[in-house]
Write a protein that holds these residues in place. Sequence first.
Motif, PDB file in Angstrom:
ATOM      1  N   ILE A 170     -82.832  71.176  51.962  1.00 24.75           N
ATOM      2  CA  ILE A 170     -82.290  70.407  50.927  1.00 24.75           C
ATOM      3  C   ILE A 170     -83.232  68.986  51.119  1.00 24.75           C
ATOM      4  O   ILE A 170     -83.070  68.572  52.263  1.00 24.75           O
ATOM      5  CB  ILE A 170     -80.982  70.009  50.752  1.00 24.75           C
ATOM      6  N   VAL A 171     -83.659  68.191  50.221  1.00 30.03           N
ATOM      7  CA  VAL A 171     -84.261  66.825  50.210  1.00 30.03           C
ATOM      8  C   VAL A 171     -83.509  65.976  49.461  1.00 30.03           C
ATOM      9  O   VAL A 171     -82.974  66.394  48.139  1.00 30.03           O
ATOM     10  CB  VAL A 171     -85.816  66.893  49.906  1.00 30.03           C
ATOM     11  N   VAL A 172     -82.779  64.988  49.698  1.00 31.74           N
ATOM     12  CA  VAL A 172     -81.674  63.972  49.198  1.00 31.74           C
ATOM     13  C   VAL A 172     -82.527  62.852  48.579  1.00 31.74           C
ATOM     14  O   VAL A 172     -83.380  62.256  49.381  1.00 31.74           O
ATOM     15  CB  VAL A 172     -80.981  63.429  50.074  1.00 31.74           C
ATOM     16  N   VAL A 173     -82.536  62.681  47.526  1.00 27.04           N
ATOM     17  CA  VAL A 173     -83.334  61.637  46.543  1.00 27.04           C
ATOM     18  C   VAL A 173     -82.382  60.634  45.880  1.00 27.04           C
ATOM     19  O   VAL A 173     -81.803  61.077  44.896  1.00 27.04           O
ATOM     20  CB  VAL A 173     -84.376  62.201  45.478  1.00 27.04           C
ATOM     21  N   GLY A 174     -82.441  59.351  46.411  1.00 21.71           N
ATOM     22  CA  GLY A 174     -81.688  58.378  45.854  1.00 21.71           C
ATOM     23  C   GLY A 174     -80.891  57.746  46.571  1.00 21.71           C
ATOM     24  O   GLY A 174     -80.061  58.527  47.477  1.00 21.71           O
ATOM     25  N   ARG A 175     -80.511  56.262  46.446  1.00 20.38           N
ATOM     26  CA  ARG A 175     -79.810  55.614  47.578  1.00 20.38           C
ATOM     27  C   ARG A 175     -78.431  55.985  47.484  1.00 20.38           C
ATOM     28  O   ARG A 175     -77.839  56.262  48.611  1.00 20.38           O
ATOM     29  CB  ARG A 175     -80.153  54.033  47.175  1.00 20.38           C
ATOM     30  N   ALA A 176     -77.858  56.154  46.445  1.00 20.47           N
ATOM     31  CA  ALA A 176     -76.392  56.345  46.289  1.00 20.47           C
ATOM     32  C   ALA A 176     -76.086  57.694  46.940  1.00 20.47           C
ATOM     33  O   ALA A 176     -75.086  57.822  47.776  1.00 20.47           O
ATOM     34  CB  ALA A 176     -75.777  56.639  44.722  1.00 20.47           C
ATOM     35  N   MET A 177     -76.954  58.814  46.723  1.00 22.77           N
ATOM     36  CA  MET A 177     -76.621  59.963  47.420  1.00 22.77           C
ATOM     37  C   MET A 177     -76.830  60.079  48.927  1.00 22.77           C
ATOM     38  O   MET A 177     -76.293  60.540  49.347  1.00 22.77           O
ATOM     39  CB  MET A 177     -77.743  60.962  46.832  1.00 22.77           C
ATOM     40  N   GLU A 178     -77.871  59.149  49.297  1.00 23.84           N
ATOM     41  CA  GLU A 178     -78.117  59.218  50.475  1.00 23.84           C
ATOM     42  C   GLU A 178     -76.835  58.575  51.351  1.00 23.84           C
ATOM     43  O   GLU A 178     -76.408  58.962  52.498  1.00 23.84           O
ATOM     44  CB  GLU A 178     -79.249  57.911  51.049  1.00 23.84           C
ATOM     45  N   ARG A 179     -76.333  57.589  50.708  1.00 22.58           N
ATOM     46  CA  ARG A 179     -74.939  56.818  51.262  1.00 22.58           C
ATOM     47  C   ARG A 179     -73.768  57.932  51.268  1.00 22.58           C
ATOM     48  O   ARG A 179     -73.403  57.766  52.476  1.00 22.58           O
ATOM     49  CB  ARG A 179     -74.640  55.637  50.448  1.00 22.58           C
ATOM     50  N   ILE A 180     -73.535  58.648  50.601  1.00 31.49           N
ATOM     51  CA  ILE A 180     -72.499  59.595  50.357  1.00 31.49           C
ATOM     52  C   ILE A 180     -72.793  60.613  51.433  1.00 31.49           C
ATOM     53  O   ILE A 180     -71.933  60.931  52.187  1.00 31.49           O
ATOM     54  CB  ILE A 180     -72.370  60.153  49.115  1.00 31.49           C
ATOM     55  N   VAL A 181     -73.938  61.352  51.676  1.00 29.21           N
ATOM     56  CA  VAL A 181     -74.171  61.999  52.524  1.00 29.21           C
ATOM     57  C   VAL A 181     -73.956  61.527  53.853  1.00 29.21           C
ATOM     58  O   VAL A 181     -73.344  62.336  54.820  1.00 29.21           O
ATOM     59  CB  VAL A 181     -75.565  62.600  52.466  1.00 29.21           C
TER      60      VAL A 181
ATOM     61  N   ARG B  23     -89.643  75.256  42.261  1.00 25.74           N
ATOM     62  CA  ARG B  23     -88.883  74.258  42.690  1.00 25.74           C
ATOM     63  C   ARG B  23     -87.653  73.888  42.022  1.00 25.74           C
ATOM     64  O   ARG B  23     -87.471  74.564  40.716  1.00 25.74           O
ATOM     65  CB  ARG B  23     -89.511  72.617  42.641  1.00 25.74           C
ATOM     66  N   VAL B  24     -86.576  73.470  42.650  1.00 25.21           N
ATOM     67  CA  VAL B  24     -85.047  73.108  41.809  1.00 25.21           C
ATOM     68  C   VAL B  24     -84.675  71.839  42.310  1.00 25.21           C
ATOM     69  O   VAL B  24     -84.955  71.538  43.227  1.00 25.21           O
ATOM     70  CB  VAL B  24     -84.121  74.162  42.408  1.00 25.21           C
ATOM     71  N   ALA B  25     -84.276  71.272  41.143  1.00 27.72           N
ATOM     72  CA  ALA B  25     -83.913  69.764  41.443  1.00 27.72           C
ATOM     73  C   ALA B  25     -82.489  69.891  40.746  1.00 27.72           C
ATOM     74  O   ALA B  25     -82.002  70.335  39.667  1.00 27.72           O
ATOM     75  CB  ALA B  25     -84.602  68.649  40.712  1.00 27.72           C
ATOM     76  N   VAL B  26     -81.259  69.461  41.718  1.00 32.84           N
ATOM     77  CA  VAL B  26     -79.995  69.444  41.134  1.00 32.84           C
ATOM     78  C   VAL B  26     -79.651  67.833  41.147  1.00 32.84           C
ATOM     79  O   VAL B  26     -79.672  67.203  42.238  1.00 32.84           O
ATOM     80  CB  VAL B  26     -79.090  70.281  42.049  1.00 32.84           C
ATOM     81  N   THR B  27     -78.961  67.733  39.844  1.00 32.38           N
ATOM     82  CA  THR B  27     -78.440  66.247  39.785  1.00 32.38           C
ATOM     83  C   THR B  27     -76.951  66.066  39.468  1.00 32.38           C
ATOM     84  O   THR B  27     -76.397  67.160  38.818  1.00 32.38           O
ATOM     85  CB  THR B  27     -79.200  65.356  38.649  1.00 32.38           C
TER      86      THR B  27
ATOM     87  N   ALA C 232     -84.314  69.512  45.546  1.00 33.61           N
ATOM     88  CA  ALA C 232     -84.152  68.020  45.485  1.00 33.61           C
ATOM     89  C   ALA C 232     -82.747  67.751  44.945  1.00 33.61           C
ATOM     90  O   ALA C 232     -82.464  68.329  43.791  1.00 33.61           O
ATOM     91  CB  ALA C 232     -85.259  67.516  44.715  1.00 33.61           C
ATOM     92  N   LEU C 233     -81.889  67.002  45.821  1.00 36.38           N
ATOM     93  CA  LEU C 233     -80.598  66.815  45.184  1.00 36.38           C
ATOM     94  C   LEU C 233     -80.744  65.009  44.803  1.00 36.38           C
ATOM     95  O   LEU C 233     -81.015  64.493  45.774  1.00 36.38           O
ATOM     96  CB  LEU C 233     -79.742  66.920  46.631  1.00 36.38           C
ATOM     97  N   CYS C 234     -80.689  64.920  43.494  1.00 43.15           N
ATOM     98  CA  CYS C 234     -80.887  63.789  42.951  1.00 43.15           C
ATOM     99  C   CYS C 234     -79.819  63.194  42.418  1.00 43.15           C
ATOM    100  O   CYS C 234     -78.609  63.464  41.707  1.00 43.15           O
ATOM    101  CB  CYS C 234     -82.024  63.859  41.736  1.00 43.15           C
ATOM    102  N   THR C 235     -79.816  61.629  42.287  1.00 44.21           N
ATOM    103  CA  THR C 235     -79.210  60.740  41.663  1.00 44.21           C
ATOM    104  C   THR C 235     -79.587  60.746  40.198  1.00 44.21           C
ATOM    105  O   THR C 235     -80.588  61.137  39.894  1.00 44.21           O
ATOM    106  CB  THR C 235     -79.016  59.133  42.105  1.00 44.21           C
TER     107      THR C 235
END
Length: 557
Positions: free
Chosen positions: A257-268, A230-234, A299-302
């Motif tokens: 890609i799985v987006v994790v975190g509200r701020a990240m979801e909002r920007i996407v 697995r890879v997670a990128v913050t 996982a693309l994380c805040t």
Amino acid sequence: MAAQSREELVFAPLGGVGEIGMNLSIYGLGSERTKSWIAVDLGVAFAGDDLPGIDVIMPDIRYLIEERRNLVGLVLTHAHEDHFGAILDLWPQLGVPIYATPFTAALLEAKRASEPGAPEIPVTVVPLGGRFTLGPFDIELVSVAHSIPESNGLIIRTRLGTVLHTGDWKLDPTPILGPPTDEKKLRALGDAGCLALIGDSTNAFRDGRSPSERDVAKALTELVRTAPRRVAVTTFASNVARLRAVADAARAADREIVVVGRAMERIVQVARETGYFDDVQDFRSIEAYGYLPPDKVIALCTGSQGEPRAALARIAEDQHPDVTLSKGDRVIFSSRTIPGNERPVARIINGLVRQGIEVITDRTHLVHVSGHPRRGEMQDLYGWVKPQIVVPVHGEALHLAEHAALARTLGIAQAIVCGNGDMIRLAPGPAEIVDEVPQGRCYRDGKLVVDAEARTVADRRRLGYVGVVSVALALNQAGVLVGEPEVDLIGVPEVDAEGANIGSIAYDAVVDTLEQLPRARRRDPTSVEEALKRAVRAAVAAHWGKKPLCLVHVLTV
Ligand SMILES: [Zn+2]
Ligand SMILES: [Zn+2]
């Protein structure tokens, strides 16, 4: 007489000079007494541990409120929090028209929508490179590369000369997303003549040039390609180019890609609405994370700054409901640790490493670049624009001084270092600080905006160091104690070095002091409160070595 009516062009920073964050600048044109104003940006700074309970710090806009009738507009350079984060809190006191490009306007709207009770804020959307008039100011946007879409410099033309307000910028010929810095427009400005440049000082002490976003994209692609599991990128959620680079790296490695975190979801979401993700693949919902094979997911994380409630911290502590990491996974910090956040970031990194997770940061790989210009880039810009005056902003004292020194070596006639509230007359005549306007800071405290001078936060800090002893008792009309006094300790040790109970020590101090007080004084509750407070603090200090706060409530029955 002549001096009174003479027209002048002035600049004053109300935030962001001599400090990092909460950028707010104003430009005024008119007589010494009455001017039309425009404001540029209205940002926040993030509070550290020294301000317990405070999330963000904002500039004090007292002066703008006073001058509200003459304030013709607020122009936003870009959507970073240090430039637009205070709008929801402070705009209602100004009610001034706001001007912003589509991405900035959309992000402001998304933020507003996510905060219940946030005010309806009308924004005039200006196209990239657009030009518009605000009172006596003719304003033209210049696209500049930075670390968020649609960063703009402002060319502000007036009867007394033209100013370039750079905003946050860098020179990146391959920014991945959006146009590179508009060299042609800036050269044309230089040819037409530029009076003053008000400029970003963030990286003024770094030589050379910032690497490009494209170089980071290459490094990320390679790190994703070679990851065994697995890879997670913050990263900073607002860095849409970086999110895109991760999406491209995922596609190249056949990962989802799985987006994790509200701020990240909002920007996407905003990136999709504004067309920046038109050719980016769809991302998977967070529920998919659990059943995708480890070598098929990113996982693309805040949480790149160690924020305790953000996605990465929760994942690292194995407390995220949907996303887990384990031995052999790879976490990439595609970010820089902002000064002040080193400890929480290190805590997360150490936690991950202890679990056998590989952590990659910008210390060893080119996984992050700054969005601000280094000296080589500043040299280029100043060569194109050839300003007569440079005013360093967006930096601490060290950055400002370094920026001014660089400007002088580049042959700029005047480089003026100023502080928040200094009013600089740019024209006519040589530039100089001619006045001071009220400035300061305020805090967002829960739902309230409070004055930084108020005692609340200082009290909170004291409370954190010394705790409090609370005493309650009832006296009758004759000043005689009715019932038992009530003594409570909060944040004060229970026993001293000899094992004596500190609560009892405080209790005895209350009873003894009352006995010794003359009857006449016992009938005056204020006088009793004062005497008890002094006695309790002294008694506890004798055993603890520290003086607690003390609250005394005297009830007269
Ligand atoms: Zn910025
Ligand atoms: Zn900034």
